[in-house]
Design a protein around this motif. Structure first.
Motif, short mmCIF file in Angstrom:
data_model
loop_
_atom_site.label_atom_id
_atom_site.label_comp_id
_atom_site.label_asym_id
_atom_site.label_seq_id
_atom_site.Cartn_x
_atom_site.Cartn_y
_atom_site.Cartn_z
N GLU A 294 46.61 -42.13 50.83
CA GLU A 294 45.84 -42.85 49.82
C GLU A 294 46.76 -43.67 48.92
OE1 GLU A 294 42.85 -41.79 46.15
OE2 GLU A 294 42.90 -40.45 47.87
N GLU A 295 47.82 -43.03 48.45
CA GLU A 295 48.79 -43.71 47.58
C GLU A 295 49.63 -44.71 48.39
OE1 GLU A 295 49.91 -44.70 44.00
OE2 GLU A 295 48.46 -43.10 44.34
N ALA A 296 50.03 -44.32 49.58
CA ALA A 296 50.90 -45.18 50.40
C ALA A 296 50.18 -46.45 50.86
CB ALA A 296 51.40 -44.39 51.60
N THR A 297 48.88 -46.39 51.00
CA THR A 297 48.11 -47.58 51.38
C THR A 297 48.18 -48.63 50.27
OG1 THR A 297 46.65 -46.26 52.78
CG2 THR A 297 45.83 -48.42 52.08
N LYS A 298 48.15 -48.16 49.03
CA LYS A 298 48.18 -49.08 47.88
C LYS A 298 49.47 -49.88 47.80
CE LYS A 298 45.25 -46.05 45.15
NZ LYS A 298 45.25 -45.08 44.05
N ASP A 299 50.59 -49.25 48.17
CA ASP A 299 51.87 -49.97 48.05
C ASP A 299 52.43 -50.45 49.39
OD1 ASP A 299 53.08 -47.76 49.20
OD2 ASP A 299 54.06 -47.09 47.38
N GLY A 300 51.62 -50.42 50.43
CA GLY A 300 52.01 -51.03 51.69
C GLY A 300 52.77 -50.17 52.67
N ARG A 301 52.94 -48.89 52.38
CA ARG A 301 53.63 -48.02 53.34
C ARG A 301 52.72 -47.63 54.49
NH1 ARG A 301 55.16 -43.35 49.71
NH2 ARG A 301 53.56 -44.30 48.43
N VAL A 302 51.41 -47.73 54.30
CA VAL A 302 50.43 -47.49 55.36
C VAL A 302 49.64 -48.77 55.54
CG1 VAL A 302 48.33 -46.25 55.99
CG2 VAL A 302 50.23 -45.00 54.97
N ARG B 234 64.12 -56.27 52.43
CA ARG B 234 63.72 -56.27 53.84
C ARG B 234 62.25 -55.87 53.95
NH1 ARG B 234 66.19 -51.91 52.48
NH2 ARG B 234 65.82 -49.86 53.33
N PRO B 235 61.66 -56.07 55.11
CA PRO B 235 60.25 -55.70 55.25
C PRO B 235 60.03 -54.21 54.98
CG PRO B 235 60.96 -57.00 57.13
CD PRO B 235 62.19 -56.67 56.33
N ARG B 236 58.89 -53.90 54.41
CA ARG B 236 58.53 -52.55 54.05
C ARG B 236 58.27 -51.71 55.30
NH1 ARG B 236 58.75 -48.30 50.90
NH2 ARG B 236 57.12 -48.18 49.36
N ARG C 215 65.27 -49.13 62.27
CA ARG C 215 65.75 -50.39 61.68
C ARG C 215 65.38 -51.61 62.52
NH1 ARG C 215 70.59 -47.36 60.44
NH2 ARG C 215 71.53 -48.18 62.33
N ARG C 216 64.86 -51.40 63.70
CA ARG C 216 64.59 -52.52 64.62
C ARG C 216 63.28 -53.22 64.27
NH1 ARG C 216 65.63 -50.92 70.63
NH2 ARG C 216 65.01 -53.10 70.80
N SER C 217 63.36 -54.31 63.56
CA SER C 217 62.17 -55.02 63.07
C SER C 217 61.35 -55.65 64.19
CB SER C 217 62.55 -56.08 62.05
OG SER C 217 63.41 -57.02 62.63
N GLN D 231 61.65 -45.14 51.64
CA GLN D 231 62.80 -45.88 51.14
C GLN D 231 62.40 -47.16 50.43
OE1 GLN D 231 65.38 -47.77 54.15
NE2 GLN D 231 63.86 -47.12 55.64
N PRO D 232 63.21 -47.57 49.45
CA PRO D 232 62.96 -48.85 48.76
C PRO D 232 63.04 -50.01 49.75
CG PRO D 232 64.70 -47.59 47.67
CD PRO D 232 64.38 -46.88 48.95
N HIS D 233 62.40 -51.10 49.42
CA HIS D 233 62.31 -52.20 50.37
C HIS D 233 62.58 -53.58 49.75
CE1 HIS D 233 58.46 -52.15 48.37
NE2 HIS D 233 58.24 -53.37 48.80
#
Length: 162
Positions: free
Chosen positions: A62-70, A36-38, A151-153, A31-33
């Motif tokens: 590999e891709e998700a690490t670049k944009d902060g999802r991992v 809110r925090p990614r 959703r619980r940050s 989901q877009p972020h």
């Protein structure tokens, strides 16, 4: 908003026949972020090795690490934390996942391993906030529960400290 994915569930998130919980988790990670925090999947150490045996996950990570999802935690930090765990306390053979939870402070786990689930909810192994399990059910209520939990940050309190 951090989750730990156990290797026993990677195929249900990144395989051809995704489970409802797997779809919900992947949708949440994608989901877009903007305001809110990614959402993040936290990995590291032996867990990363186990997860990347799934080729689809390996490409995605590999891709998700670049944009902060991992968010990958250093193997040495996880190994150090694992060695600090009480030797007779863990019921599961997944001390590396408990060490990752302690290192990352992620408090949501998606796993089918009953012993690991018990360890994850044990406050002596994973201190407050208490570890939570991502519901695996297929009902509409289970799906609502997953979305509410994700959703619980406060279940990833150090996310802002990137």
């Amino acid at each position: 908003m951090c989750v730990i994915l156990d290797a026993d569930r990677v195929g249900l998130v990144f395989g051809r026949n995704r489970s409802p919980a797997g779809r919900d988790l992947l949708d949440w990670l994608e989901q877009p972020h903007a305001s809110r925090p990614r959402p993040q999947l936290v990995v590291g150490g032996r867990l990363m090795e186990e997860l990347t045996k799934n080729g689809t996950f390996a490409k995605w990570a590999e891709e998700a690490t670049k944009d902060g999802r991992v968010r990958r935690f250093p193997d040495v930090d996880i190994a150090k934390e694992e060695s600090a765990l009480p030797s007779n306390r863990c019921r599961s053979n997944d001390r590396h996942i408990i060490a990752l939870a302690r290192t990352s402070r992620a408090r949501i786990l998606y796993s089918n391993d009953g012993a690991l689930q018990e360890d994850f909810r044990d406050l002596k192994l994973v201190p407050r906030p208490r570890g939570r399990l991502l519901p695996a059910g297929e009902s509409q209520n289970a799906s609502k529960g997953r979305r509410r939990l994700l959703r619980r940050s406060e279940l990833c309190p150090n996310q802002a400290a990137r």
